[in-house]
Design an enzyme around this catalytic site. Structure first.
Site, short mmCIF file in Angstrom:
data_model
loop_
_atom_site.label_atom_id
_atom_site.label_comp_id
_atom_site.label_asym_id
_atom_site.label_seq_id
_atom_site.Cartn_x
_atom_site.Cartn_y
_atom_site.Cartn_z
N ARG A 172 -2.67 -0.11 4.03
CA ARG A 172 -3.06 1.08 3.28
C ARG A 172 -4.42 0.86 2.63
NH1 ARG A 172 -0.68 1.33 -0.89
NH2 ARG A 172 0.80 -0.36 -0.64
N TYR A 210 -2.66 3.60 10.58
CA TYR A 210 -1.71 2.68 9.94
C TYR A 210 -0.60 3.44 9.21
CZ TYR A 210 0.52 -0.40 6.71
OH TYR A 210 1.50 -1.05 6.00
N GLY A 211 0.61 2.90 9.27
CA GLY A 211 1.82 3.49 8.68
C GLY A 211 1.60 4.30 7.42
N GLY A 212 1.34 3.60 6.31
CA GLY A 212 1.27 4.27 5.02
C GLY A 212 0.13 5.27 4.91
N LYS A 242 4.73 7.57 2.32
CA LYS A 242 4.15 7.41 0.99
C LYS A 242 3.51 8.71 0.50
CE LYS A 242 5.64 3.37 0.63
NZ LYS A 242 5.18 2.05 0.86
N HIS A 287 9.31 4.14 -5.81
CA HIS A 287 9.07 3.13 -4.77
C HIS A 287 10.13 2.04 -4.91
CE1 HIS A 287 6.05 0.04 -2.96
NE2 HIS A 287 6.67 0.68 -2.00
N SER A 289 4.58 -3.32 -2.66
CA SER A 289 4.66 -3.54 -1.22
C SER A 289 4.60 -5.04 -0.92
CB SER A 289 3.47 -2.87 -0.53
OG SER A 289 3.46 -1.50 -0.87
N CYS A 336 6.79 -7.44 -1.42
CA CYS A 336 7.34 -8.35 -2.44
C CYS A 336 8.84 -8.53 -2.27
CB CYS A 336 7.04 -7.83 -3.84
SG CYS A 336 5.31 -7.93 -4.30
N LYS A 338 11.34 -6.17 -0.98
CA LYS A 338 12.33 -5.09 -1.12
C LYS A 338 13.32 -5.09 0.04
CE LYS A 338 9.81 -1.30 -1.78
NZ LYS A 338 8.47 -1.95 -1.80
N ASP A 361 12.72 1.29 0.56
CA ASP A 361 11.35 1.61 0.15
C ASP A 361 11.22 2.79 -0.82
OD1 ASP A 361 8.58 0.94 0.35
OD2 ASP A 361 8.26 2.65 1.68
N ASN A 384 0.41 -8.39 7.27
CA ASN A 384 1.05 -7.10 7.02
C ASN A 384 1.57 -6.49 8.33
OD1 ASN A 384 1.89 -4.97 5.26
ND2 ASN A 384 0.16 -3.73 5.95
N ARG A 436 4.29 -5.24 11.01
CA ARG A 436 5.45 -4.43 10.61
C ARG A 436 6.41 -4.20 11.76
NH1 ARG A 436 5.74 -2.41 5.06
NH2 ARG A 436 3.89 -3.35 4.12
N ARG A 459 5.29 -10.03 -8.18
CA ARG A 459 5.00 -11.45 -7.97
C ARG A 459 4.29 -11.96 -9.19
NH1 ARG A 459 4.83 -13.30 -2.47
NH2 ARG A 459 5.45 -11.53 -1.21
N GLY A 497 19.10 -15.02 -0.55
CA GLY A 497 20.54 -14.86 -0.83
C GLY A 497 20.91 -15.29 -2.24
N ASP A 498 20.20 -16.30 -2.77
CA ASP A 498 20.54 -16.77 -4.11
C ASP A 498 20.19 -15.76 -5.20
OD1 ASP A 498 21.80 -19.36 -3.69
OD2 ASP A 498 19.88 -19.90 -2.77
O1 SAT Z 1 2.62 1.28 5.02
S1 SAT Z 1 3.47 1.55 3.89
O2 SAT Z 1 2.68 2.10 2.79
O3 SAT Z 1 4.49 2.51 4.25
C1 SAT Z 1 4.24 0.12 3.38
C2 SAT Z 1 3.86 -0.28 2.02
O4 SAT Z 1 2.71 -0.68 1.80
O5 SAT Z 1 4.72 -0.22 1.11
MN MN Z 2 6.54 0.40 0.20
#
Ligand code: SAT
Ligand code: MN
Length: 595
Positions: free
Chosen positions: A76, A204-206, A213, A233, A255, A257, A259, A282, A372, A374, A405, A499-500
């Site tokens: 993004r 790109y996705g986002g 988003k 989010h 993003s 971290c 989720k 998300d 990044n 995906r 983080r 898992g912990d």
């Molecule tokens: O590409 S997205 O924005 O959907 C993923 C993200 O950065 O949280």
């Molecule tokens: Mn996200």
């Protein structure tokens, strides 16, 4: 000249708008997507012949494809993302802004003829369940077959959306073109007053899946404020105890971290009988239910997760869901046409093709997969999906977690004293940046509710909205901060994570029921080591102790940075949060004096 195929709709608002956009973008063809299986096969065929998708070895990963993006287009671009409200104040200091008329004029220049030689796909979709009164319909016009195929996975796409829309004018108007994919001509722009999103210059996705988003967070947050709900989010998970008690948690993290990993957590063996099931990784939409609790629903229909670091050890459910019908973007390719990324099980293969398409050898200094990179898969692929994901009223949540983080300062888990204090902690939260956005990685930035890049209006007003929501919810969830990323003096993570993290979740759930103890610090409640179930934990007790530590000096510095942040947000920051800051500062001073 655009040859407009007869629209499969009698909705004149829709057909007029599509005609108007096609006249501007001048595609060779207009293709209305119906969401059918036949269409999927046809679009995949087109994508494969155009070199946009490469089939993986279908004996290993049936129905799965590989895609490589332009190397300048892998995350993004927040610096090129705008919220064009009528006034700058409405967008606030954390959004880029330009006057709507000026921005439309600039973008018309970029869209003019941008689809010549290409197909314009008309992609109708629903965010939310089709039978939910809260669902939102959007139409994305895009010249990217990759985008059309990804939306098909990420949302309920096709005729179902046109049926839901009927003759209504109430749909989001999304226009997207990859154009020449030049970062100097890349803009992701929201016009909330017009329910319109225009995005140009990125695939790109986002930036390009406008349902995600752009609509489900930036536009939705804007509407949510006016309508009395929240667009966040967050992941959403279901925890079932060995006694069969079912509870729901939502959690906001920036993003990349963790989720997706937290949403799909597999409890450690000592937690025999506990079960975590996923509802989303998300985005959640939160509304007050008739019983006075806060209900959460995931408006998406798929996962667009970060590949690197995903393995059988860190996220076995994700590895299972990626076994078939997935699209992988910017990971590495093995010689036998399978995928690979850093952190996957086992040693790296000796030779790979890296995310840029170059030969790669084990031991190379550069990663083979982009950090990044995906995957896109349907919710249904998840072997541990909660059946309540399909409940149109959503699920009642017991707790909201926020985290980022932080190598220092923030303990493993911190319970807020009350809603206002929780909103303060979340609204001033910081996190070290990741590869999910362009720019430097590892820089501490404030990220309220992990929603900084996705709130479509003034941030101070958003924090006020959170405070008001707290007043309106008769039985509010409790608010916690968590931090899986604290490091020791040797630079190593103090807490094993994955898992912990179940151990922290159990403490959180027990706190909600008043079943477990805690230690009061000036900034909130933390568990004592003895309050956590640490059976078989692969970490030294001293490390756990350090992960829970409250340090006055670290927090004095933190409060100073939080003050700067509130000042940056300006006059709309709620007075209650400023007072909360002063109260915390005083408590810290007392703690410092008393020791
Ligand atoms: O590409 S997205 O924005 O959907 C993923 C993200 O950065 O949280
Ligand atoms: Mn996200």
């Amino acid at each position: 000249m655009a040859t407009t195929v007869a629209a499969p709709t009698t909705n004149v608002h829709l057909s007029r708008w599509v005609d108007e956009m096609a006249r501007m973008c001048k595609p060779d063809r207009v293709c209305w997507c119906d969401g059918s299986e036949d269409e999927r096969d046809r679009l995949i065929g087109e994508a494969v012949s155009a070199g946009v998708l490469t089939p993986l070895d279908h004996s290993k990963r049936p129905g799965s494809y590989y895609s490589r993006s332009n190397p300048n287009d892998v995350a993004r671009t927040e610096e090129l993302t705008f919220v064009c409200t009528p006034t700058r104040e409405e967008a606030g200091p954390t959004n880029n802004w330009m006057a709507p008329a000026e921005m439309y004029a600039k973008l018309r220049g970029l869209f003019d003829g941008a689809m010549t030689g290409r197909t314009m796909y008309v992609v109708p979709y629903i965010m939310g369940l089709p039978d939910s009164p809260f669902a939102k319909v959007g139409i994305e016009l895009t010249d990217s077959v990759y985008v059309a195929l990804n939306i098909r996975i990420m949302a309920r796409m096709g005729s179902v959306a046109l049926q839901r829309l009927g003759a209504s004018d109430d749909f989001n108007r999304g226009l997207h073109s990859v154009a020449d994919c030049d970062p100097s001509r890349r803009f992701i722009v929201h016009f909330p007053q017009d329910n319109t999103i225009w995005s140009v210059g990125s695939g790109y996705g986002g930036n390009a899946l406008l349902n995600k988003k752009c609509l489900a967070l930036r536009m939705a947050s804007y509407y949510a404020r006016n309508e009395g709900w929240l667009a966040e989010h967050m992941l959403l998970l279901e925890a079932t105890s060995p006694e069969g008690e079912v509870r729901y948690l939502s959690a906001g993290f920036p993003s990349a971290c963790g989720k997706t990993n937290l949403a799909m957590l597999v409890p450690p063996p000592a937690f025999d009988g506990w079960r975590i099931r996923t509802l989303g990784d998300d985005i959640v939409w939160l509304r007050i239910g008739e019983d006075g609790r806060l209900y959460a629903a995931n408006p998406e229909n798929g996962f667009f997760g970060v590949a690197p670091g995903t393995s059988t050890a860190t996220n076995p459910n994700a590895m299972k869901m990626l076994e078939h019908d997935a699209i992988f973007t910017n990971v590495a390719l093995t010689p036998d046409m399978d995928v690979w990324w850093e952190g996957m099980d086992g040693p790296a293969p000796e030779r790979l093709t890296d995310w840029r398409g170059r030969p790669w050898q084990r031991g190379s200094a550069e990663p083979a997969a982009h950090p990044n990179s995906r995957f896109t898969v349907a919710l249904d692929n998840n072997p541990a999906l909660s059946p309540f994901v399909n409940d149109p009223k959503g699920v009642p949540i017991s707790a909201i977690l926020f985290g980022g983080r932080r190598s220092t300062t923030v303990p493993l888990v911190l319970e807020s004293f009350n809603w206002t204090h929780g909103v303060y902690l979340a609204g001033t939260m910081g996190s070290e940046t990741t590869a999910a956005k362009t720019g430097a990685v590892g820089v501490l930035r404030r990220d309220p509710m992990a929603n900084l890049p996705f709130v479509g209006y003034d941030m101070g007003t958003y924090l006020q909205h959170w405070l008001e929501m707290g007043r309106r919810i008769p039985r509010p969830p409790r608010i916690f901060l968590v931090n899986w990323f604290r490091r020791g003096e040797d630079g190593k993570f103090l807490w094993p994570g994955f898992g912990d993290n179940m151990r922290a979740l159990q403490w959180i759930l027990d706190r909600c029921d008043g079943r477990v103890g805690a230690r009061e610090t000036p900034v909130g409640w933390t568990p004592r080591v003895s309050d956590l179930d640490l059976r078989d934990l692969p970490a030294r007790p001293a490390a756990v102790e350090a992960s829970l530590r409250f340090d006055v000096d670290e927090w004095r510095e933190e409060l100073r940075l939080q003050q700067e942040w509130l000042d940056h947000l300006g006059p709309t920051v709620p007075r209650a949060l400023r007072l909360q800051h002063d109260l915390l500062e005083e408590s810290l001073e007392t703690a410092r004096r008393v020791g």
